[in-house]
Design an enzyme around this catalytic site. Structure first.
Site, PDB file in Angstrom:
ATOM      1  N   ARG A 115       0.764  -1.201   0.085  1.00  0.00           N
ATOM      2  CA  ARG A 115       0.013   0.018  -0.004  1.00  0.00           C
ATOM      3  C   ARG A 115       0.925   1.229  -0.041  1.00  0.00           C
ATOM      4  O   ARG A 115       1.578   1.415   0.964  1.00  0.00           O
ATOM      5  CB  ARG A 115      -0.766   0.015   1.347  1.00  0.00           C
TER       6      ARG A 115
ATOM      7  N   THR B  86      -1.321   7.873  -0.645  1.00  0.00           N
ATOM      8  CA  THR B  86      -2.721   7.552  -1.328  1.00  0.00           C
ATOM      9  C   THR B  86      -3.321   6.276  -1.006  1.00  0.00           C
ATOM     10  O   THR B  86      -4.716   6.048  -1.100  1.00  0.00           O
ATOM     11  CB  THR B  86      -2.365   7.089  -2.794  1.00  0.00           C
TER      12      THR B  86
ATOM     13  N   ASP C  50       0.731  -3.100  12.284  1.00  0.00           N
ATOM     14  CA  ASP C  50       1.074  -3.272  10.836  1.00  0.00           C
ATOM     15  C   ASP C  50       1.633  -4.736  10.691  1.00  0.00           C
ATOM     16  O   ASP C  50       2.544  -5.119  11.424  1.00  0.00           O
ATOM     17  CB  ASP C  50       2.621  -2.477  10.438  1.00  0.00           C
TER      18      ASP C  50
ATOM     19  N   ASP D  45       5.141  -5.611   9.341  1.00  0.00           N
ATOM     20  CA  ASP D  45       6.256  -5.312  10.446  1.00  0.00           C
ATOM     21  C   ASP D  45       6.241  -6.006  11.666  1.00  0.00           C
ATOM     22  O   ASP D  45       7.343  -6.384  12.030  1.00  0.00           O
ATOM     23  CB  ASP D  45       6.076  -3.759  10.636  1.00  0.00           C
TER      24      ASP D  45
HETATM   25  C1  PRP Z   1      -0.947  -4.821   4.408  1.00  0.00           C
HETATM   26  C2  PRP Z   1      -1.653  -6.171   4.701  1.00  0.00           C
HETATM   27  C3  PRP Z   1      -2.663  -5.935   3.389  1.00  0.00           C
HETATM   28  C4  PRP Z   1      -2.683  -4.474   3.259  1.00  0.00           C
HETATM   29  C5  PRP Z   1      -4.475  -4.317   3.551  1.00  0.00           C
HETATM   30  O1  PRP Z   1       0.135  -4.825   3.665  1.00  0.00           O
HETATM   31  O2  PRP Z   1      -1.047  -7.117   4.527  1.00  0.00           O
HETATM   32  O3  PRP Z   1      -1.887  -6.555   2.195  1.00  0.00           O
HETATM   33  O4  PRP Z   1      -1.988  -3.680   4.005  1.00  0.00           O
HETATM   34  O5  PRP Z   1      -4.541  -3.033   3.336  1.00  0.00           O
HETATM   35  P1  PRP Z   1      -5.714  -2.527   2.319  1.00  0.00           P
HETATM   36  O6  PRP Z   1      -6.878  -3.341   2.741  1.00  0.00           O
HETATM   37  O7  PRP Z   1      -5.826  -1.216   2.691  1.00  0.00           O
HETATM   38  O8  PRP Z   1      -4.995  -2.611   0.733  1.00  0.00           O
HETATM   39  P2  PRP Z   1       1.058  -3.602   3.413  1.00  0.00           P
HETATM   40  O9  PRP Z   1       0.726  -2.895   2.208  1.00  0.00           O
HETATM   41  O10 PRP Z   1       1.402  -3.166   4.524  1.00  0.00           O
HETATM   42  O11 PRP Z   1       2.404  -4.282   2.654  1.00  0.00           O
HETATM   43  P3  PRP Z   1       3.342  -5.341   3.775  1.00  0.00           P
HETATM   44  O12 PRP Z   1       2.607  -6.580   3.694  1.00  0.00           O
HETATM   45  O13 PRP Z   1       4.440  -5.785   2.663  1.00  0.00           O
HETATM   46  O14 PRP Z   1       3.723  -4.776   4.813  1.00  0.00           O
HETATM   47  N1  URA Z   2      -2.287  -3.165   7.029  1.00  0.00           N
HETATM   48  C1  URA Z   2      -1.984  -3.421   8.265  1.00  0.00           C
HETATM   49  O1  URA Z   2      -1.021  -4.477   8.343  1.00  0.00           O
HETATM   50  N2  URA Z   2      -2.739  -3.185   9.316  1.00  0.00           N
HETATM   51  C2  URA Z   2      -3.782  -2.323   9.257  1.00  0.00           C
HETATM   52  O2  URA Z   2      -4.330  -2.006  10.295  1.00  0.00           O
HETATM   53  C3  URA Z   2      -4.085  -2.025   7.795  1.00  0.00           C
HETATM   54  C4  URA Z   2      -3.307  -2.349   6.890  1.00  0.00           C
END
Ligand code: PRP
Ligand code: URA
Length: 210
Positions: free
Chosen positions: A105, A109, A201, A204
């Protein structure tokens, strides 16, 4: 199809989810909990796999019994956080294939950005379960499922641990044919697109990149 959103309120899942949400839970325990919850959720998400009759010999006699019919499954985690669910579901279905979709994400945005996709070649013969612990705005799940649909799998289910109402609405609107499984529907998204109360997150916390 069952109800489009199935909330798994099993006590074992709810108990583990409490420790997953706790900010004092470290990465090692967090990873173990994500995997265990995914394993328990997989049990329900595979409930409608068809069975066929088999005849075997017990030590006592011949017996007619059941095995899963030659149906093929593929798990597709959304990178990164979905990776945390893979070990757990493979404990339940070790013969499944695993594809990967890389999306992150954009922090400003909140739109998903695709950076990787590798799916099993025979995905058109498979039922797919997409894995991601978090469904927030729903953008990542909606895009991941659109990417997977281009390869014409037999069916798609989406399995997350925590869903926001906003994400559920977006996902069921964009892909009404996809059955969604989650362990909890939380209250809302905050101004940064994080689920409240959520767990922070997920990527993370799994990979210790806080
Ligand atoms: C997180 C999570 C989802 C997304 C959800 O990933 O694991 O994939 O956010 O958010 P959304 O429903 O608003 O799209 P992130 O983009 O943080 O990437 P990562 O898993 O690499 O940390
Ligand atoms: N992605 C995450 O990992 N946590 C949230 O709360 C939203 C998006």
């Amino acid at each position: 199809m069952d109800k489009p959103v199935f909330v798994m309120d099993h006590p074992l899942i709810q108990h583990k989810l409490t420790f997953l949400r706790d900010k004092n839970t470290g990465s090692k325990e967090f990873r173990a909990l994500v995997s265990e919850i995914a394993m328990l959720m997989c049990y329900e998400a595979t409930r409608n796999l068809p069975l066929e009759e088999a005849t075997i010999e017990t030590p006592i006699c011949a017996a007619k019994t059941k095995v899963i019919a030659g149906r093929k499954l593929a798990f597709v985690p959304i990178l990164r956080a979905g990776l945390g669910m893979v070990d757990g579901v493979l404990e339940m279905v070790p013969a499944a294939k695993v594809g990967h979709i890389g999306l992150y994400r954009d922090h400003k945005t909140l739109q998903p950005v695709e950076y990787y996709s590798k799916l099993p070649l025979d995905i058109n013969e498979r039922d797919v379960i997409v894995l991601d612990p978090m469904l927030a705005t729903g953008g990542s799940a909606v895009d991941a499922i659109s990417i997977i649909k281009r390869s014409s799998p037999k069916s798609i289910k989406f399995m997350c641990i925590i869903a926001a109402p906003e994400g559920l609405e977006a996902l069921t609107k964009a892909h009404p044919d996809v059955q969604v499984y989650c362990a909890a529907v939380d209250d809302h998204l905050n101004e940064f697109g994080y689920i409240v109360p959520g767990l922070g997150d997920a990527g993370d916390r799994i990979f210790g990149t806080l």
